[in-house]
Motif scaffolding. Sequence first.
Motif, short mmCIF file in Angstrom:
data_model
loop_
_atom_site.label_atom_id
_atom_site.label_comp_id
_atom_site.label_asym_id
_atom_site.label_seq_id
_atom_site.Cartn_x
_atom_site.Cartn_y
_atom_site.Cartn_z
N SER A 162 0.82 -1.21 0.00
CA SER A 162 0.00 0.00 0.00
C SER A 162 0.85 1.27 0.00
CB SER A 162 -0.93 0.01 1.21
OG SER A 162 -0.18 0.14 2.40
N GLY A 163 2.19 1.08 -0.09
CA GLY A 163 3.08 2.24 -0.14
C GLY A 163 3.46 2.81 1.21
N HIS A 164 3.18 2.09 2.28
CA HIS A 164 3.50 2.55 3.62
C HIS A 164 4.48 1.59 4.30
CE1 HIS A 164 -0.47 4.27 2.66
NE2 HIS A 164 0.08 5.34 3.19
N GLY A 165 5.51 1.20 3.59
CA GLY A 165 6.44 0.20 4.09
C GLY A 165 7.42 0.67 5.13
N GLY A 166 7.52 1.97 5.35
CA GLY A 166 8.47 2.47 6.34
C GLY A 166 9.90 2.37 5.88
N ASP A 167 10.81 2.48 6.82
CA ASP A 167 12.23 2.42 6.51
C ASP A 167 12.62 1.05 5.98
OD1 ASP A 167 12.60 5.02 7.35
OD2 ASP A 167 13.12 4.43 9.39
N ASP A 168 13.62 1.03 5.13
CA ASP A 168 14.12 -0.21 4.56
C ASP A 168 15.43 -0.58 5.25
OD1 ASP A 168 15.11 -2.30 3.06
OD2 ASP A 168 15.24 -1.17 1.20
N PRO A 169 15.41 -1.52 6.17
CA PRO A 169 16.64 -1.88 6.87
C PRO A 169 17.67 -2.56 5.99
CG PRO A 169 14.89 -3.39 7.46
CD PRO A 169 14.27 -2.31 6.60
N THR A 170 17.28 -2.93 4.75
CA THR A 170 18.22 -3.58 3.83
C THR A 170 18.80 -2.61 2.82
OG1 THR A 170 16.61 -4.21 2.14
CG2 THR A 170 16.85 -5.70 4.03
N VAL A 191 25.37 -4.52 2.04
CA VAL A 191 24.97 -3.20 2.52
C VAL A 191 24.25 -3.29 3.86
CG1 VAL A 191 24.87 -2.17 0.22
CG2 VAL A 191 22.81 -3.24 1.20
N ALA A 192 23.90 -4.51 4.28
CA ALA A 192 23.25 -4.70 5.56
C ALA A 192 23.43 -6.14 6.02
CB ALA A 192 21.77 -4.37 5.48
N ALA A 193 23.40 -6.33 7.31
CA ALA A 193 23.42 -7.66 7.92
C ALA A 193 22.34 -7.67 8.98
CB ALA A 193 24.77 -7.96 8.52
#
Length: 105
Positions: free
Chosen positions: A61-69, A92-94
């Motif tokens: 719905s476009g409200h995914g919040g921050d992307d930790p990856t 870029v992330a673990a």
Amino acid sequence: IRNRCLHHPRWQGWPPSRVCRAAWQFACWSPSTPWRREMIHISFQDARFVTCLQSALDVLSGHGGDDPTHGSTHYYATTGETPTWARQETPVAAIGHLLFFAGIL
């Protein structure tokens, strides 16, 4: 999963359900993966499922919040062998035992 479904050039325009179940995309769908049986029989009584479902609905719905990856389209579990595609790449992330990679086509 969000980035693979929404941002990876190979899968743009495909419905997320088809991307998730495509061969070699997510190990949980592989018949040889022990988690598959658990995942297939999961129900709304499982709080983990409800959390995942809400996250998926938020993303769609476009409200995914921050992307930790950080925009990753690829990942692998460090509990197994390093895939060929990841050997010359910098994660870029673990998160837990998963390493995430962005910018890989």
